[in-house]
Design an enzyme around this catalytic site. Structure first.
Site, short mmCIF file in Angstrom:
data_model
loop_
_atom_site.label_atom_id
_atom_site.label_comp_id
_atom_site.label_asym_id
_atom_site.label_seq_id
_atom_site.Cartn_x
_atom_site.Cartn_y
_atom_site.Cartn_z
N HIS A 131 13.89 51.09 24.37
CA HIS A 131 13.13 52.31 24.65
C HIS A 131 13.79 53.56 24.07
CE1 HIS A 131 11.64 55.66 27.20
NE2 HIS A 131 10.50 55.03 27.10
N GLU A 147 14.66 49.20 35.33
CA GLU A 147 13.86 49.99 34.38
C GLU A 147 14.65 51.12 33.72
OE1 GLU A 147 9.74 50.81 35.39
OE2 GLU A 147 10.03 49.73 37.28
N HIS A 175 15.61 53.86 31.12
CA HIS A 175 14.85 54.65 30.15
C HIS A 175 15.81 55.50 29.31
CE1 HIS A 175 10.75 53.59 31.12
NE2 HIS A 175 11.02 53.71 32.41
N GLU A 207 14.61 54.10 36.31
CA GLU A 207 13.40 54.61 36.96
C GLU A 207 13.32 54.22 38.43
OE1 GLU A 207 8.62 54.92 36.03
OE2 GLU A 207 9.96 53.99 34.57
#
Length: 299
Positions: A228, A268, A270, A285
């Site tokens: 990402h 998660e 990021h 996240e």
């Protein structure tokens, strides 16, 4: 190679907060966005986090340090650019194009902030006093995403056009197509030698473009990892998050890839940045900031 070494998680909120992007501020603190709860957070390593509430539905997304010593960020859902001083004073600037979905933002070499408009096929420039100029991109539905500053231009990913974009300081845009079809680039950063590093979220690859124009793509050990965000350290090593695989990874200029498992499953990851302590910090996240010290050895 995969390792779980030297990763520590610092819980800053519950999962409803949604830490998303993170940057090293000018005040020796980490600043981060909470996309789900509409807040900007500040963390000095070793201390408790401080939060600044915005419109709860504003969707603060990417954050960076501006040339004026404040933090600047995109408000994806309210289509504005935000500024917060290190003392916590917030100013918001509306954008000329309605429903433009600003996402990436970075300070440019010209003393202004540059940003992407994901749903309007434009990149924008905003001065520190709030004057905005927008530049159209070739094509429609290109979804310009992350953005980073080079020596004399801004580089950005065109997620749905499968390309890197370059915009000069006078607004001229050049598009560089990627070798892998459907790679869907998202994150981008520029190293000190002006090499552009980027993530290919759909292809499971990390790409780089050297100043001579050569593009190289490095397949990850796990092609379903969904890379990402990406940043570079002082040595030019690119560090990235694997959103779909719960890892932080690195790739050197010769293509050597190392990945590090995060302690909490499905956290998660990021945004990622080099922190004031020299470690890599990533926003999870699910509610934490993870710290990885690349200089430490395995336990």
């Amino acid at each position: 190679m995969t390792t779980t070494r030297t990763v520590q998680e610092h819980v800053v909120t519950d999962a409803a907060g949604g830490p998303y992007a993170i940057t090293n501020g000018p005040d020796g603190a980490l600043w981060f966005t909470l996309v789900h709860s509409g807040r900007i957070g500040r963390l000095v390593p070793g201390q408790e986090p401080v939060f600044h509430q915005l419109d709860p539905d504003s969707g603060p997304t990417i954050i960076c340090t501006g040339p004026d010593g404040a933090l600047w960020f995109t408000l994806y859902r309210t289509h504005r650019i935000g500024r917060i001083s290190t003392a916590g004073e917030v100013t918001e600037f509306p954008l000329p194009t309605a429903q433009c979905g600003p996402f990436g933002i970075a300070a440019g070499p010209d003393g202004a902030l540059w940003f992407t408009e994901t749903t309007a096929d434009r990149v924008g420039r905003i001065t520190t006093d709030g004057s905005v100029t927008e530049y159209p991109l070739p094509g429609t539905g290109t979804f310009p995403s992350a953005l980073a500053a080079g020596e004399d231009a801004m580089w950005f990913t065109m997620n749905q056009a499968n390309a890197l974009g370059r915009v000069d300081m006078d607004g001229r845009v050049t598009v560089h197509e990627l070798p892998t079809e459907g790679a869907a680039p998202v994150g981008v950063t520029v190293a000190r030698d002006d090499t552009v590093w980027f993530t290919e979220i759909a292809a499971g690859q990390i790409g780089c473009r050297t100043p001579d124009g050569r593009i190289t793509e490095y397949p990850l050990p796990d092609r379903s990892a969904r890379p990402h965000a990406v940043t570079t350290d002082a040595d030019g090593t690119a560090w990235f998050t694997e959103w779909g695989a719960n890892r932080v990874g690195s790739v050197t200029s010769d293509g050597t890839i190392t990945v590090h498992d995060l302690p909490t499953p499905a956290s998660e990851p990021h945004g990622i940045t080099v922190g004031p302590d020299g470690a890599l910090w990533t926003a999870l996240e699910t509610g934490a900031l993870a710290r990885l010290d690349p200089s430490a050895t395995d336990a």
